[in-house]
Design a protein around this motif. Structure first.
Motif: not given
Length: 364
Positions: A196-197, A200, A222-223, A225-226, A229-230
């Motif tokens: 993850i980014p 985040i 945030q994690a 949602d990321y 989406q992935a």
């Protein structure tokens, strides 16, 4: 839920699959198997499920707090308690229309509650338990949606596995659950690290390990949602193509391709021998068998679909493990593709067999 399944004239979304609003072959179990065996990224799905379970644990904690407040509060003052307000306005899950708003209220309440000692004893056996949602080395699907192997003692999707011996969540259980998610999936070098980014990751780590020591579910938003989406971008389209437009797994497709090519080779070899031995057309009719088998298995490999099994209503979960197709739109789609594929197969098979049966023979 079942009413929605019968009227849905489309493929489900990833959110509907994760929310358990779908049935085979597009159910959560099938998606887990796909992520594990084909996508090789089941850790992302496990992270999403564990965060969802952490949210359920937080809801159980607030409900326990609410009951405790009600029991200790005079009847006239019960409606003024903040925990009662939070509980009454909390959504029942991601499918609830008020879910996002109510989850924010839940997180705000847990942050402001700050581990009240009156309602959260210091000692909780739940915080010392191993992570119940982390699969073992074989990473079996979770028993919450799995129907096969449930023997692993570490496998569970029930938030209650985080609880102490009185079956009630404590504030320490929430923190232990949040830390376990961080140390299992997010920190570099962790057992089942997901990518993850960094921004985040640092936010989540600071909230859990910093002065705030948060354990509310909103810190993972945030994690989560990321990761969602992935999966929606990289895995879910392939899942729909594999299970919504086909009914075979890659291992079965490869076996069918090998059998088909061998049958083709044998059919061509036998055909030329019979032609050059000037055998009668009646004898050459036996060529229909190997040509039919070869063409059929090659077609099933190319279309990822066994039309006979589809028309019978079956889809393959794993190699040679077939289950009924219960999703109405998938059943209708596979039936239409199966009929089209069978017509094309019969045309090609008839053309090839006619060519080698009716061609004039010549003895060499």
């Amino acid at each position: 839920m079942y009413g929605e399944q019968t009227v849905r004239n489309r493929f489900p979304t990833l959110f509907e699959v994760l929310s358990r609003k779908t049935v085979a072959p597009l159910d959560l179990f099938s998606f887990y198997i796909y992520m594990r065996d084909q996508q090789r990224s089941v850790d992302y799905l496990d992270f999403w499920l564990d965060v969802s379970q952490h949210l359920q644990l937080c809801r159980l904690y607030v409900r326990r707090l609410h009951r405790s407040v009600i029991e200790d509060t005079p009847e006239a003052d019960k409606n003024s308690k903040r925990s009662s307000y939070v509980l009454d306005n909390t959504g029942e899950g991601p499918s609830n229309e008020k879910g996002n708003v109510s989850d924010q209220r839940l997180s705000a309440f847990l942050r402001s509650d700050n581990g009240s000692r009156h309602h959260s004893p210091q000692n909780s056996q739940g915080s010392n338990q191993s992570n119940p949602t982390t699969p073992g080395p074989e990473r079996h699907p979770r028993p919450s949606f799995m129907t096969l192997d449930t023997s692993s003692p570490n496998d569970s999707s029930s938030p209650g596995q985080h609880l102490s011996t009185d079956n009630q969540p404590r504030r320490e259980d929430l923190r232990a659950s949040a830390e376990k998610i961080l140390y299992t999936y997010l920190l570099p070098g962790s057992e089942r690290e997901i990518i993850i980014p960094q921004s985040i990751l640092h936010d989540v780590q600071d909230h859990i390990e910093g002065p705030e020591q948060r354990s509310d579910p909103e810190l993972f938003d945030q994690a989560k949602d990321y990761v969602f989406q992935a999966m929606e971008r990289d895995a879910f389209p392939g899942f729909l193509q594999s299970k919504g437009l086909g009914n075979l797994v890659p291992q079965s497709m490869m076996i069918r391709l090998i059998i088909g090519l061998i049958s083709f080779f044998g059919a061509f070899w036998a055909a030329f021998i019979l032609i050059f031995l000037n055998k009668s057309r009646t004898t050459r009719c036996w060529l229909i068998l190997p040509f039919t088998v070869g063409i059929y298995f090659v077609f099933t490999h190319q279309y990822m679909l066994d039309p006979i099994l589809a028309l019978l209503g079956f889809s393959e979960y794993t190699l040679m493990d077939f289950n009924k197709i219960r999703e109405p739109f998938v059943r209708k789609t596979l039936n239409a593709r199966s009929i089209t594929m069978l017509l094309l197969f019969l045309i090609v098979d008839a053309a090839v067999c006619s060519l080698f049966i009716f061609v004039p023979g010549k003895r060499l």
